[in-house]
Design an enzyme around this catalytic site. Structure first.
Site, short mmCIF file in Angstrom:
data_model
loop_
_atom_site.label_atom_id
_atom_site.label_comp_id
_atom_site.label_asym_id
_atom_site.label_seq_id
_atom_site.Cartn_x
_atom_site.Cartn_y
_atom_site.Cartn_z
N THR A 165 4.31 -26.41 3.12
CA THR A 165 5.45 -26.76 2.73
C THR A 165 6.16 -27.99 3.67
O THR A 165 6.66 -28.97 3.12
CB THR A 165 6.66 -25.60 2.58
N LYS A 214 -0.95 -29.90 -4.68
CA LYS A 214 -1.04 -29.26 -3.42
C LYS A 214 -2.00 -28.35 -3.91
O LYS A 214 -2.27 -27.99 -5.00
CB LYS A 214 0.50 -28.46 -3.03
N HIS A 216 -4.81 -25.03 -2.25
CA HIS A 216 -5.46 -24.28 -1.10
C HIS A 216 -7.02 -24.05 -1.20
O HIS A 216 -7.63 -23.42 -0.61
CB HIS A 216 -4.86 -22.75 -1.05
N ASP A 337 15.30 -24.84 10.58
CA ASP A 337 16.48 -24.68 10.34
C ASP A 337 16.89 -25.21 9.00
O ASP A 337 17.46 -24.79 8.08
CB ASP A 337 17.91 -24.78 11.33
N MET A 339 15.00 -26.93 6.84
CA MET A 339 14.17 -26.35 5.71
C MET A 339 14.61 -25.21 5.06
O MET A 339 14.53 -24.69 3.93
CB MET A 339 12.60 -26.42 6.19
N PHE A 362 10.30 -17.10 2.88
CA PHE A 362 9.20 -17.72 2.66
C PHE A 362 8.91 -18.57 3.61
O PHE A 362 7.95 -18.69 4.39
CB PHE A 362 9.36 -18.92 1.31
N ARG A 364 9.50 -17.99 7.24
CA ARG A 364 9.80 -16.89 8.08
C ARG A 364 10.44 -17.28 9.63
O ARG A 364 11.38 -16.93 9.88
CB ARG A 364 8.59 -16.02 8.18
#
Length: 419
Positions: A165, A214, A216, A337, A339, A362, A364
């Site tokens: 992200t 994006k 993976h 912070d 984000m 999300f 964390r």
């Protein structure tokens, strides 16, 4: 009905599970229709027992039972609507089932998957091209293999929970000449198409405009046009990846959830039995393309943000547009912070959709070295062994948030404590 339509709107993933379920959580359309029919039948029987024939009422009865008659008419409309919904649901189910059968046939012929049930993982997996992929995305592989990328495309690739992200937001702002207004208005999931996600239709993205993706998936699942795009690969030390992935999979409610204990998850990661594994092969395969793509570590983004962004901007051909003032604003915008509190990137909408638990976050912690709060010494040593024996020597040493000397002191201290 309104509630059902609202659920239907936000749960398209329900129709792509392998069970082909028409249910959402504990509700079942056909059961509801049957119960409604039984209720109407019971009400009609009670009326007859009282000497009232709802189909042959006297004028006096019509006046007294006007509200009941209106309710009866309403029931008829509801019955018709629910019947149409049931028919529509059945058609959708059948078409998707037939489509899945055809897709599975193509997948079996072309990729020859080896299906596996992983311990404590809800989603079934398939071993394809030496990678373990969740069943949910298998149906997209054929479409992905034939999709054509071009030089206008920008792809952010990563192993899950490696800083995806953050790198997406940086890449998007650099590529759009720091268009913060659109970043404030549009969710990051809409700005970037998640290539392998089942509901994303790749062919809908026109080739004559700038496209952001994006993924993976490892590079082996794409065709030769993949390298025409600007590819940014972000990677992270495997210990922090494991911690972040564990907490993420324990927080979600969809098919990809993991329900087991921490120690078992560590073992699964080490034996390459998590989604998109092996992690080490994933990193190796992308880093082997380092001459033509931009590989950047999550730890570098945190420790040397400005230097990392300059290198990224140079790769994207935007180094001339990058000023000190822009760097200042970008660094502040992409701080953890900022984000975490940004509704366009923090995925809090997952809570509204029921995809995750209410305690879900999300983003964390976003720090280096959180693994120190989870790993025991033996687990840490096993990860060190994995990195030293399986990872390419071309990849720079990882930043684990602790020096090698201090880590060794911890190992020595533990060894003395054991004796």
């Amino acid at each position: 009905m309104r509630l059902f339509l609202n659920d239907f709107r936000h749960c398209s993933n329900v129709f792509i599970t392998r069970q082909f379920s028409l249910s959402y959580r504990n509700s079942n359309l056909f059961q509801s229709l049957y119960n409604h029919f039984q209720y109407g039948k019971k009400a009609k029987k009670l009326a007859l027992e009282r000497g009232i024939d709802l189909n042959n009422l006297t004028p006096e009865q019509r006046i007294k039972l006007q509200s009941v008659i209106q309710l009866k008419k309403t029931f008829r409309v509801v019955n018709v609507v629910m019947a149409l919904m049931a028919i529509t649901g059945t058609v959708i189910w059948f078409r998707r089932r037939q489509s899945r059968i055809e897709i599975n046939k193509e997948i079996n012929e072309e990729f020859q998957p080896i299906w596996m049930d992983l311990k404590y993982f809800k989603e079934k997996c398939a071993l394809i091209k030496n990678y373990l992929l969740p069943e949910q995305i298998i149906g997209k592989l054929n479409e992905i293999e034939h999709f054509q990328f071009n030089s206008n495309d920008c792809i952010c690739a990563s192993f899950p929970k490696s800083g995806t992200t953050l790198i997406q937001e940086i890449v998007y702002l650099i590529q759009t000449n720091f268009d913060y207004e659109s970043a404030k208005k549009i969710d990051i999931s809409e700005r970037f198409a998640f290539i392998e996600w089942p509901t994303v239709k790749l062919q809908k993205f026109p080739q004559n405009q700038q496209r952001f993706f994006k993924t993976h998936l490892p590079p082996t699942f794409f065709n030769e046009s993949f390298t025409k795009a600007k590819i940014v690969y972000v990677y992270r030390n495997p210990k922090d990846v494991t911690v972040s992935l564990f907490h993420f999979l324990r927080s979600i409610n969809i098919e990809l959830t993991y329900s087991g204990p921490w120690n078992q998850f560590v073992r699964s990661f080490l034996i390459d039995e998590v989604y998109y594994a092996p992690w080490w092969r994933h990193v190796n395969d992308y880093y082997a393309m380092n001459d033509t793509i931009c590989c950047i570590s999550y730890e570098d983004l945190l420790r040397d943000f400005r230097g990392s962004v300059r290198r990224l901007a140079k790769y994207l051909g935007k180094e001339k547009e990058l000023t000190e003032e822009q760097l200042d604003k970008l660094e502040k915008w992409c701080s953890f912070d900022s984000m975490k509190n940004n509704p366009k990137v923090n995925y809090d909408w997952f809570k509204d959709w029921g995809f995750v638990k209410k305690s879900f976050s999300f983003l964390r912690k976003g720090q280096i070295g959180d693994w120190l709060n989870h790993f025991d010494v033996q687990q840490s040593k096993e990860y060190d062994q994995m990195v030293s024996t399986r990872l390419s020597p071309l990849i720079p040493p990882f930043n684990y948030g602790i020096s090698q000397e201090d880590q060794q002191k911890l190992y020595d201290f533990d060894a003395k404590r054991q004796t």
